[in-house]
Design an enzyme around this catalytic site. Structure first.
Site, PDB file in Angstrom:
ATOM      1  CD  GLU A 115      -2.448  -1.213   2.811  1.00  0.00           C
ATOM      2  OE1 GLU A 115      -2.312  -0.262   3.607  1.00  0.00           O
ATOM      3  OE2 GLU A 115      -3.278  -2.122   2.961  1.00  0.00           O
ATOM      4  CE  LYS A 117       4.470   5.133   7.245  1.00  0.00           C
ATOM      5  NZ  LYS A 117       4.480   6.559   7.578  1.00  0.00           N
ATOM      6  CG  ASP A 119       3.929  12.457   4.966  1.00  0.00           C
ATOM      7  OD1 ASP A 119       3.742  12.071   6.141  1.00  0.00           O
ATOM      8  OD2 ASP A 119       4.912  13.114   4.615  1.00  0.00           O
ATOM      9  CE1 TYR A 227      -3.963   2.941   8.848  1.00  0.00           C
ATOM     10  CE2 TYR A 227      -3.725   4.751   7.283  1.00  0.00           C
ATOM     11  CZ  TYR A 227      -3.664   4.263   8.580  1.00  0.00           C
ATOM     12  OH  TYR A 227      -3.303   5.098   9.592  1.00  0.00           O
ATOM     13  CE  LYS A 316       9.318   7.047   6.401  1.00  0.00           C
ATOM     14  NZ  LYS A 316       9.037   7.369   7.798  1.00  0.00           N
ATOM     15  CB  CYS A 410      22.041  45.551 -10.680  1.00  0.00           C
ATOM     16  SG  CYS A 410      22.281  44.021 -11.629  1.00  0.00           S
ATOM     17  CB  CYS A 413      25.088  46.041 -14.577  1.00  0.00           C
ATOM     18  SG  CYS A 413      23.462  46.649 -14.126  1.00  0.00           S
ATOM     19  CB  CYS A 428      18.710  45.115 -12.618  1.00  0.00           C
ATOM     20  SG  CYS A 428      19.929  45.990 -13.629  1.00  0.00           S
ATOM     21  CB  CYS A 434      22.071  44.672 -16.636  1.00  0.00           C
ATOM     22  SG  CYS A 434      22.302  43.365 -15.418  1.00  0.00           S
TER      23      CYS A 434
END
Ligand code: IVH
Length: 474
Positions: A115, A117, A119, A227, A316, A410, A413, A428, A434
């Protein structure tokens, strides 16, 4: 003119229809009628119940909206304790698990129910006479919290079982969880309202179920998969776990379609690999798979050690969340000049790879999550999604943790960084002056879905720009 008898009959008809369609939609994921039609039936029932309040019953489909808030959640003692599972991390652990069982039972080969698992959080649902009378969290395994009014708002949990052949007392055990989509939508909504977002679907599900105000629970996209069983009246004596799940499905309880019967450790490991491949595309989060000896007489023979059964194990997957230290925050400049804060982390193994950079999205996000340099942060990497800093462990904040500041210039640049009032993104102002913007722009221009310039890749573009051989796409 309708008589009282007519109204009563119509109310009953509507409830039967709504229960049927509710089961099709929320339990089987296979609706038969459009949502609008379902809503129409629900509104008609609501109207009749408002006009005739004496006809309202607690298990009417209208009664899922959430009861009045309480001061605290009561306690529930579990007649049959809610156990936990031993973990297996490596293939050898699974081989050893299977070997132990075969040796104890003195049999050649074992059939297992394999099955996903989920969470989320474990709950126990008690049905008496086919009606849901109590919902409880696992708590410490012997005593949990009474969340009856909250579980009643979860549409995949039947208020009444279908059919007739259920035992007089039936405790259904399973997992309440929040689907990935629902979690993301909820976080988007919270972020928009300027509120703190949740770290992961699991915590969100737990927080949503343990609300004192069931109306909040009702507003959260929670779902349920069963389950197993807890206490059951003696007249029900199933032979196999898989038969229990089959019966529960008949009684209208939601059972995961991914549950499969497999043979031996080899079958378990194949299942693990198969589900592992699907993990990222499943609509819910899983942290592994569970193998359970299918024959219940064998389960009984194997019994328990301390708090975990000998007949089951959780295999797991690599964790998708880890804690690490935020060392510093850099700002990356994109094609449009947008500055994206990037977390530089102490390297950490998460979601199957080592991560040392993670996105922080934007300044608002950093402020909302109150992320500071030096903090211990939670890094999430789910599937192929880019790693992100999901939250901060405030308890571990050092005294000298520094707030993240948006640079005024920036970093590429030196042009001024601008962030218009009310905007999330800082930029920027250098434009094509740039180099970062130039590079990104040329990359975008040369890309397959744009001009598709063969051979003009990342490396070459960087060289062209560095040597000032190219300044604009034109
Ligand atoms: S069986 C006696 N099956 O995992 C066995 N648990 O670590 C009891 N879980 O508290 C659990 N998916 O919240 C079982 N398919 C599954 C599960 C599952 C998730 C959770 C459950 C339990 C925890 C045990």
């Amino acid at each position: 003119m309708s008589t009282r008898q007519d109204v009563k009959k119509r109310v009953q008809e509507l409830r039967d229809q709504l229960r049927y369609h509710n089961h099709r939609y929320y339990v089987l994921d296979d609706p038969e009628i459009p949502d609008a039609e379902y809503d129409r039936l629900m509104r008609e029932l609501q109207k009749l119940e408002t006009e005739h309040p004496e006809l309202v019953t607690p298990d009417s489909p209208t009664q899922r909206v959430g009861a009045a808030p309480v001061k605290e959640l009561g306690e529930v003692r579990h007649a049959v304790p809610m156990l936990s599972l031993d973990n297996a991390f490596a293939e050898e652990d699974v081989l050893a698990f299977d070997r132990r069982i075969r040796e104890r039972l003195e049999v050649e080969s074992i059939e297992y129910a394999a099955e996903p698992k989920l969470d989320g959080l474990a709950v126990s649902l008690r049905y008496e006479g086919g009606k849901l009378v109590r919902g409880a969290t696992r708590g410490d395994g012997s005593t949990g919290e009474d969340v009856t009014q909250n579980v009643r708002t979860i549409k995949s949990i039947p208020l009444e079982l279908l059919g007739r052949d259920w035992p007089a007392v039936l405790e259904v055990r399973g997992e309440v969880y929040m689907p990935k989509k629902g979690f993301e939508a909820l976080n988007r909504r919270l972020a928009k309202q300027g509120e703190k977002t949740y770290v992961n679907p699991r915590n969100t599900a737990a927080g949503s179920l343990r609300q004192l105000d069931p109306r909040i629970t009702a507003d959260r996209p929670l779902e349920f998969y069963c389950y197993g069983l807890g206490e059951v009246a003696a007249d029900y004596a199933p032979r196999r776990h898989s038969m229990v799940l089959e019966k529960l499905r008949e009684w209208g309880v939601r059972v995961n379609r991914e549950i499969k019967l497999v043979i031996g450790a080899e079958g378990c490991l194949d299942y693990y690999a198969k589900i592992g491949k699907q993990r990222a595309s499943l609509p819910y989060e899983i942290d592994g798979v569970v193998y359970k000896v299918d024959r219940l007489d064998w389960q009984a023979e194997l019994g328990f050690v301390s708090r975990a059964p000998r007949w089951a194990v959780a295999h797991k997957f690599p964790a998708e969340e880890q804690m690490t230290i935020l060392k510093t925050v850099d700002f990356q400049v994109g094609r449009t000049g947008a500055l994206t804060p990037t977390a530089r982390l102490a390297p950490v193994f998460v979601g199957g790879t080592t991560v040392s950079n993670a996105t922080l999205h934007n300044m608002d996000e950093i402020e909302r999550k109150d992320i500071r340099i030096g903090d211990t942060v939670i890094v999430r990497r789910a599937g192929d999604v880019i790693p992100e800093v999901a939250g901060v462990v405030l308890a571990k904040r050092p005294k000298d943790a520094k707030k993240v500041k948006l640079p005024r210039k920036c970093p590429v640049c030196g042009s001024e960084v601008v962030r218009p009032e009310g905007e999330v993104v800082a930029r920027c102002s250098g434009g094509l002056f740039c180099a970062a913007q130039r590079g990104q722009l040329i990359r975008h221009f040369a890309a397959r879905r744009a001009m598709d310039i063969e051979g003009l890749g990342e490396k070459l573009i960087d060289q062209l720009i560095e040597n000032e051989l190219v300044t604009t796409p034109a």
